[in-house]
Design an enzyme around this catalytic site. Structure first.
Site, PDB file in Angstrom:
ATOM      1  N   CYS B 114      29.870  45.334  41.707  1.00 42.79           N
ATOM      2  CA  CYS B 114      30.719  44.150  41.855  1.00 42.79           C
ATOM      3  C   CYS B 114      30.166  43.100  42.771  1.00 42.79           C
ATOM      4  O   CYS B 114      30.076  43.242  43.957  1.00 42.79           O
ATOM      5  CB  CYS B 114      32.119  44.375  42.385  1.00 42.79           C
ATOM      6  SG  CYS B 114      32.959  42.776  42.500  1.00 42.79           S
ATOM      7  N   CYS B 117      31.916  37.719  41.490  1.00 39.51           N
ATOM      8  CA  CYS B 117      32.606  36.524  41.953  1.00 39.51           C
ATOM      9  C   CYS B 117      32.001  36.062  43.263  1.00 39.51           C
ATOM     10  O   CYS B 117      30.905  36.444  43.627  1.00 39.51           O
ATOM     11  CB  CYS B 117      34.100  36.784  42.056  1.00 39.51           C
ATOM     12  SG  CYS B 117      34.521  38.241  43.004  1.00 39.51           S
ATOM     13  N   SER B 118      32.710  35.261  43.982  1.00 44.19           N
ATOM     14  CA  SER B 118      32.107  34.616  45.148  1.00 44.19           C
ATOM     15  C   SER B 118      32.277  35.442  46.410  1.00 44.19           C
ATOM     16  O   SER B 118      32.008  34.965  47.495  1.00 44.19           O
ATOM     17  CB  SER B 118      32.708  33.225  45.330  1.00 44.19           C
ATOM     18  OG  SER B 118      34.100  33.347  45.551  1.00 44.19           O
ATOM     19  N   CYS B 119      32.724  36.682  46.291  1.00 39.76           N
ATOM     20  CA  CYS B 119      33.043  37.423  47.507  1.00 39.76           C
ATOM     21  C   CYS B 119      31.941  38.369  47.947  1.00 39.76           C
ATOM     22  O   CYS B 119      32.130  39.164  48.845  1.00 39.76           O
ATOM     23  CB  CYS B 119      34.351  38.173  47.350  1.00 39.76           C
ATOM     24  SG  CYS B 119      34.376  39.253  45.941  1.00 39.76           S
TER      25      CYS B 119
END
Lengths: 121, 213
Positions: B114, B117-119
């Site tokens: 994972c 996304c931007s995290c």
């Protein structure tokens, strides 16, 4: 050694490592750098055109004293150059920028952020 | 927006995990336009960016790992409260995310998935590899971690367990790789040079003492 010597020469003030490679504080900075490299490789603009666009932004009043906004200037210069070359318009660029922001907000954790995720598209 | 009344012990649930700053979004907009015009190819951009993998972000994680290898007390702190231990070195995530350190041992190898996304905590781990963001990697790593690792040239004995960790919006992981043999005499700076980005997400191992230079 790096393959982007001319770009580096045409980009005064670019943050560099001791070995002379550019360093980036955040991934988007490297993306902006890489796009500029590609556009030049494709002959979209010359280094002198690039250097002029970048200088224009770098010497604007209101720069941060610690130069931490260097890549903000870089992105502004690239945006300016592609509009001056009529590759796109400011309106379209602004529209897409806002669309990407909405897309990011609308994307749940764990999913890739895609432009299609913008609810207004 | 704060109309939920019955989730008193959850904080910040209205907080969006994904956010682009104006300049980040502008970069994406430029990429979109230039791709549509056939002037750039996202794969070519990724390839250039990837050559700067070690030049992006502070790669603070390597120093965290080196300290954990050298100082048992710090390792213990990292194990019990990675967020505080990492913050004590002055490294904090931009979104105040919680970090958890998972330690590789002779019995267990850890793998993190994972980063779509931007995290992704790049301020600690450095830039994620391009392939790491690909959806096939994520799903395959969960189903067949041993096979995925094998493709990356990491062949683990069958007796070694593999644990796969999937980040959540609130919790990010850093893998503490096993300290290579023959590195007893190295100081923390030299040790940090052995800690690759891939070793901190579990798709690689730390470099051996001989590989360092």
């Amino acid at each position: 050694m790096n393959a982007f010597e001319p770009l580096l020469a045409g980009s005064p003030g670019l943050p560099k490592s001791n070995e002379g490679d550019p360093v980036f504080a955040e991934p988007w900075q490297a993306e902006a750098f890489a796009m500029t490299v590609r556009l030049h490789e494709k002959g979209v603009f010359s280094w002198s055109e690039w250097a002029e666009a970048l200088s224009h932004e770098l010497y604007k009043p209101g720069r941060k004293a610690d130069a931490s906004d260097y890549f903000d200037c870089w992105v502004a210069a690239l945006s300016r150059l592609v509009t001056e070359l009529s590759i796109t318009s400011w309106d379209h660029l602004d529209h897409l920028t806002q669309s990407w922001q909405r897309a990011a907000e609308a994307t749940p954790h764990g999913k890739p952020i895609l432009l299609e995720n913008d609810p207004q598209r | 927006m704060t109309s939920h009344s019955d989730d008193g012990d959850h904080h910040d649930h209205d907080h969006h995990d994904n956010h682009f700053s104006a300049v980040q979004a502008r970069v994406k907009a430029l990429e979109t336009v230039l791709t549509q015009k056939g002037l750039i190819d996202p794969a070519a951009i990724d390839a250039i960016v990837d050559t700067y993998e070690t030049k992006i972000g502070p790669r603070n994680g390597a120093r965290v790992v080196a300290k954990a290898w050298s100082e048992p007390d710090f390792a213990g702190w990292l194990r019990s409260d990675a967020t505080a231990a990492i913050a004590s070195l002055g490294y904090t995530g931009r979104q105040g995310e919680h970090m958890r350190a998972v330690f590789n041992t002779p019995e267990t190898h850890n793998l993190v998935v994972c980063t779509l996304c931007s995290c992704y905590p790049w301020s600690v781990l450095g830039l994620p590899p391009v392939w790491y963001k690909a959806p096939p990697y994520r799903s395959r790593a969960v189903i067949d971690p041993r096979g995925v690792l094998d493709e990356f040239g990491v062949t683990l004995p069958d007796t070694k367990k593999i644990r796969v960790w999937d980040s959540t919006a609130e919790l990010r992981y850093i893998v503490i790789p096993e300290r290579p043999f023959g590195t007893e005499s190295l100081d923390q700076q030299a040790l940090a040079d052995l800690v690759t980005r891939d070793s901190m997400i579990g798709t690689g191992l730390a470099k051996s003492a001989g590989e360092a230079r």
